[in-house]
Structure formats: C-alpha cells, structure tokens
Design a protein around this motif. Sequence first.
Motif, PDB file in Angstrom:
ATOM      1  N   GLN A 154       0.825  -1.202   0.000  1.00  0.00           N
ATOM      2  CA  GLN A 154       0.000   0.000   0.000  1.00  0.00           C
ATOM      3  C   GLN A 154       0.867   1.263   0.000  1.00  0.00           C
ATOM      4  N   GLN A 157       0.057   7.282   1.240  1.00  0.00           N
ATOM      5  CA  GLN A 157      -1.162   8.069   1.144  1.00  0.00           C
ATOM      6  C   GLN A 157      -2.047   7.473   0.063  1.00  0.00           C
ATOM      7  N   ASN A 158      -3.344   7.557   0.290  1.00  0.00           N
ATOM      8  CA  ASN A 158      -4.269   6.979  -0.672  1.00  0.00           C
ATOM      9  C   ASN A 158      -4.165   7.668  -2.026  1.00  0.00           C
ATOM     10  N   ASP A 159      -4.219   6.867  -3.080  1.00  0.00           N
ATOM     11  CA  ASP A 159      -4.168   7.362  -4.450  1.00  0.00           C
ATOM     12  C   ASP A 159      -5.585   7.706  -4.875  1.00  0.00           C
ATOM     13  N   ILE A 160      -5.848   8.982  -5.121  1.00  0.00           N
ATOM     14  CA  ILE A 160      -7.205   9.460  -5.374  1.00  0.00           C
ATOM     15  C   ILE A 160      -7.326  10.013  -6.791  1.00  0.00           C
ATOM     16  N   ASP A 169     -11.109   6.347  -4.777  1.00  0.00           N
ATOM     17  CA  ASP A 169      -9.981   6.055  -3.888  1.00  0.00           C
ATOM     18  C   ASP A 169      -9.380   4.728  -4.345  1.00  0.00           C
ATOM     19  N   LYS A 170      -8.294   4.804  -5.100  1.00  0.00           N
ATOM     20  CA  LYS A 170      -7.690   3.593  -5.670  1.00  0.00           C
ATOM     21  C   LYS A 170      -7.081   2.702  -4.595  1.00  0.00           C
ATOM     22  N   THR A 171      -6.567   3.312  -3.529  1.00  0.00           N
ATOM     23  CA  THR A 171      -5.926   2.528  -2.483  1.00  0.00           C
ATOM     24  C   THR A 171      -6.954   1.730  -1.691  1.00  0.00           C
ATOM     25  N   ALA A 172      -8.026   2.390  -1.284  1.00  0.00           N
ATOM     26  CA  ALA A 172      -9.078   1.725  -0.506  1.00  0.00           C
ATOM     27  C   ALA A 172     -10.111   1.041  -1.394  1.00  0.00           C
TER      28      ALA A 172
END
Length: 257
Positions: A154, A157-160, A169-172
């Motif tokens: 992961q 930071q989340n990839d948005i 939100d690509k990460t979540a």
Amino acid sequence: MCRAYCAARVSGNAESVVINCGKAGNDMSRILIIEDEVAIADLEKDYLELSDFQVSICNTGDEGLTEALNGNYDLVILDLMLPGMDGFEVCRKIREGKNIPILMVSAKKDDIDKIRGLGLGADDYMTKPFSPSELVARVKAHMARYERLVGTNQKPQNDIVEIRGIRIDKTARRVYVDGVERTFTTKEFDLLTFLAENPNHVFTKEELFREIWDMDSIGDIATVTVHIKKIREKIEADTAKPQYIETIWGVGYRFKV
C-alpha cells in the motif's frame, strides 16, 4: 502431497459434498468450485491442482453459497444450473458479501443468460463445453489482476482520482458520487478507474476487454457493455443521457471531462 477431506450433508433427496484438497500452507490460492456434475468438477479440480491451486468443491447452490461466504477463497467457479439455489442467486448473494472474482460457467449459450450473470456481479462467463486449459488460463488471469489490485504493498497516502463529483480512492478501492459511497464489483471498479484516468480518450470494447480482463483471444467482449451499463447506473443521474461515460457509436466509449 495432496490431502483431501470430505464432508457430506444430505437434505431431502439432494446430497451435497464438500471436498477440500491442496498442499499444506497458506501461500496457495484457494478456488471454490460450485458444480453439480461431479465428473466436470473433478476434472476442473485436477487441472487447477496441477497449477498449484487449492481447490474445494460443492455440489449444490445452498452448500456453495455457505462455503463461499464462510470460507477464505480467492476465486469462485460457479455453475449456473444447480440443484436448490441456482447460480444466478448464488452469484448475487456472494457479491453482496464478498468482492472476489466469480467465473460463471454454464451450458446455456443465450446472450441473455450471459448478460444476466455479468449484471449480477460475475467477472466472466464461460459456455460449456470448454477446454480445462482455457478455464485454468482464465482463472490465472483473473487471479493475477485481483492480486495486483488488492496486494499488500500500500502507498503511504491513498491514491485518489477526482473528476466532476466522482471521487475514486484507488488505495481503498472505494467510489463516492457527490459524497455518497457507491458499491462496485472488482471489474466495475477497474473499468471505471481506467476510463477516469484516461479522460477524453476513446477506447474500443476490444481494447477495454484486453486492458481490464487481461485476456485477448478468449472471452466475450459483451462483458464490457454489461459492465458499462452497471457503472452508469451507479454514477449517472440519468443513464439515458450519460454525463460521464459516453458511447461513441461504432467505436467504443470515453470518459468525458
């Protein structure tokens, strides 16, 4: 060495057998086959085990649904015509609880059955009879993409991705439309994200199929049309007049910004 343990449950006149077979350890991908034809299920199991998958078999829809929801499986191979609960209903209920790939198989060749199955959340549809080697190839393709997308590496930071009220939100792996979260299947999310990351670019159905399903010569590109329809139902205020994903007649689709 392969170890097997079997548990049979009998309900009325229908017998459901669950067979688990695989090498010890937690590093093997686990496949659940829900198939009432024992010979076909055993053949599929044999070919998958040769590719180092751990395989379980259920012979009725009710048993398969319980096993799919309670077990820790990475992919489900689901027959359409099952005793008890049919494959459509099993698919719908699995998708309500889990986001793992579902590969639907059936002797039914009508497009309406394919469209219905894919619309309920199946990631792929194979028509019997088919080559066991092709089945293994499709399983590997779906597994490889799923593992890449939900892997443990992961970002800090989340990839948005944000475009006109849509927040991906690509990460979540979550999607929000005007601040409201919408639920997407694995392939719906992948397809929406790919289009949103390539705005104003027109893609043919064949290009989208190769990109999202990781397959070229095998499969049915009608899958793309079904998934576009399901995505529109979740992001568009009026699906008859889409503001995000446009159909370019005779060519394909593009995400408009």
